[in-house]
Design an enzyme around this catalytic site. Structure first.
Site, PDB file in Angstrom:
ATOM      1  N   GLU A 107     -34.392 -79.034  45.033  1.00 43.55           N
ATOM      2  CA  GLU A 107     -33.274 -79.973  45.111  1.00 43.55           C
ATOM      3  C   GLU A 107     -33.002 -80.206  46.586  1.00 43.55           C
ATOM      4  OE1 GLU A 107     -32.891 -76.814  45.217  1.00 43.55           O
ATOM      5  OE2 GLU A 107     -31.477 -76.642  46.882  1.00 43.55           O
ATOM      6  N   SER A 162     -27.177 -75.044  63.330  1.00 41.28           N
ATOM      7  CA  SER A 162     -28.074 -74.943  62.164  1.00 41.28           C
ATOM      8  C   SER A 162     -29.097 -76.066  62.087  1.00 41.28           C
ATOM      9  CB  SER A 162     -27.245 -74.890  60.880  1.00 41.28           C
ATOM     10  OG  SER A 162     -26.369 -76.002  60.794  1.00 41.28           O
ATOM     11  N   LYS A 198     -33.572 -74.456  57.427  1.00 40.95           N
ATOM     12  CA  LYS A 198     -34.137 -74.445  56.074  1.00 40.95           C
ATOM     13  C   LYS A 198     -35.596 -73.958  55.996  1.00 40.95           C
ATOM     14  CE  LYS A 198     -30.662 -76.497  53.722  1.00 40.95           C
ATOM     15  NZ  LYS A 198     -29.780 -77.063  54.727  1.00 40.95           N
TER      16      LYS A 198
HETATM   17  C1  LIG Z   1     -28.459 -77.587  54.547  1.00 49.66           C
HETATM   18  C2  LIG Z   1     -27.776 -77.470  55.825  1.00 49.66           C
HETATM   19  C3  LIG Z   1     -26.547 -76.786  55.950  1.00 49.66           C
HETATM   20  C4  LIG Z   1     -25.786 -76.232  54.777  1.00 49.66           C
HETATM   21  O1  LIG Z   1     -26.457 -75.276  54.024  1.00 49.66           O
HETATM   22  P1  LIG Z   1     -26.170 -73.730  54.143  1.00 49.66           P
HETATM   23  O2  LIG Z   1     -26.978 -73.157  53.033  1.00 49.66           O
HETATM   24  O3  LIG Z   1     -24.718 -73.511  53.975  1.00 49.66           O
HETATM   25  O4  LIG Z   1     -26.645 -73.291  55.479  1.00 49.66           O
HETATM   26  C5  LIG Z   1     -26.007 -76.630  57.212  1.00 49.66           C
HETATM   27  N1  LIG Z   1     -26.600 -77.159  58.304  1.00 49.66           N
HETATM   28  C6  LIG Z   1     -27.762 -77.847  58.216  1.00 49.66           C
HETATM   29  C7  LIG Z   1     -28.344 -78.417  59.440  1.00 49.66           C
HETATM   30  C8  LIG Z   1     -28.380 -78.029  56.981  1.00 49.66           C
HETATM   31  O5  LIG Z   1     -29.524 -78.711  56.914  1.00 49.66           O
END
Ligand SMILES: *Cc1c(COP(=O)(O)O)cnc(C)c1O
Length: 398
Positions: free
Chosen positions: A115, A382, A93
């Protein structure tokens, strides 16, 4: 800035998807943002400042890590993890939050709103706002505040005001509604840092571009390491920002397959999941036309996922386009599969992933054994799972 992508068109259309479905009162702000982004991405000074922050503040480049024990355990394709979990604040993020705070500063907007679902985007936004001395208000569903209490406390330490949203299901969709309401009221002083490749143009394009660095790095790292491109990319898909960031720089490479993994929740039954491509229909939600989970009357359906960050009724419009075109395929992992993958990655690799990420890991666990040992997979790791440890501990009775 990365090479100019052919998509979307000037009004934000990815084929039949995307666009600008917002109240009249927001059009001026969105046009201002589109114009500023257009200037910024051609401005070497903007790119330089962003690259410096990504390196020195966020911790880029992130490693491409060979998960050797997981690969051995599964007995198939080689699995690499793109370690976005190692970034400052714990998830991808921050790539987007840093890009957008620089844009807000260029526009002279000193008040930031956002948000958040799992709280990762709220933490990233509160972080970049603190660093810039901006006022910050984060809208979060009351249900999510409960399951992600750690991130609520982090945002407060960072100086953000966290506003509990109790309407409806009290999760991400309602938080976005409140943020949009705030933006309409305070648009002259306020920039809305939207946290995924969602919503009205220019957000899906702009958020994608800020996350393309994931795929650009992964591509270079794989070429250095294996002297060839990967065969398969896997990423979880909430709104779709980490997935599009990894996928986009590989879209022209015909040999590279890509799979987006949605939240299958408790199974594909009405109200029990958030897999928009399993039973979703074309609809408009919060500024964009895309696949949306709706009931027979066209009302937005309830969603469920063990991971707050995937628990949303719509998917980013570019993913709808990529799915139609057949370039990317989409599957889902259930809550139970994600929780099992969360444990497996922790035990086998010493990495506790976010529950969102665990959906992508779950898919890799299913797929890798079906592929020959010379195939190369990149899973987008992620985010890290610190925020989910107490929820998982309760689930497993640890
Ligand atoms: C917010 C988040 C997601 C989902 O959001 P995307 O916009 O689909 O990437 C996935 N993994 C993590 C660790 C997140 O914080």
């Amino acid at each position: 800035m990365p090479t100019l992508a052919p998509m979307p068109d000037a009004r934000g259309h990815f084929g039949p998807y995307g666009g600008m479905f917002v109240p009249e009162t927001l059009m001026a702000a969105l046009e201002e943002l589109t114009a500023e982004y257009e200037r910024a991405r051609h401005d070497p000074a903007f790119r330089r400042e962003l690259d410096e922050l990504l390196r020195d503040f966020a911790g880029r480049p992130t490693p491409l890590y060979f998960a050797e024990r997981l690969t051995k355990r599964l007995g198939g394709a080689k699995i690499y993890l793109k370690r976005e979990d190692l970034l400052h604040t714990g998830a991808h993020k921050i790539n987007n939050a840093l890009g957008q705070i620089l844009l807000a500063q260029r526009m002279g907007k000193r008040r930031i709103i956002a948000e958040t679902g799992a709280g990762q985007h709220g933490v990233a936004t509160a972080t970049v706002a603190a660093r810039s001395g901006c006022e910050c208000v984060v809208y979060m569903g009351a249900v999510d505040m409960e399951r992600q209490a750690l991130n609520v406390a982090r945002m407060r330490f960072l100086g953000a005001k966290v506003v509990a949203v109790t309407a409806g299901q009290a999760t991400l969709k309602e938080a976005i509604n409140e943020a949009m309401r705030d933006w309409v009221t305070n648009v002259r002083t306020t920039h809305y840092i939207l946290g995924s490749a969602l919503g009205s143009h220019p957000y899906p394009m702009m958020v994608r571009d800020f996350h393309r660095v994931i795929g650009v790095e992964a591509r270079r790292q794989m070429l250095e390491r294996e002297a060839r491109l990967p065969d398969l990319l896997i990423a979880c898909v909430g709104g779709g920002s980490n997935a599009i960031g990894l996928f986009h720089p590989f879209l022209q490479d015909a040999s590279v397959r890509m799979i987006g993994v949605e939240a299958g929740g408790e199974g594909i039954r009405s109200g029990k999941h958030a897999a928009r491509f399993q039973g979703g229909k074309l609809g408009v939600l919060q500024g964009t036309k895309t696949f949306v989970l709706t009931d027979a009357d066209g009302q937005i359906e309830l969603t469920h996922s063990v991971s707050a960050g995937l628990d949303y009724a719509a998917i980013g419009p570019e993913h709808s386009f990529l799915r139609d075109s057949g370039r990317v395929t989409y599957d889902y992992a259930t809550d139970d599969e994600a929780l099992a993958a969360f444990r497996t990655l922790a035990e086998v690799e010493g990495i506790i992933p976010a529950l969102e990420t665990a959906h992508a890991i779950a898919h890799a666990i299913k797929t890798a054994p079906t592929l020959p040992a010379d195939q190369l997979i990149i899973v987008n790791c992620s985010g890290r799972g610190d925020k989910d440890v107490s929820q998982a501990a309760a689930h497993f009775g640890l």
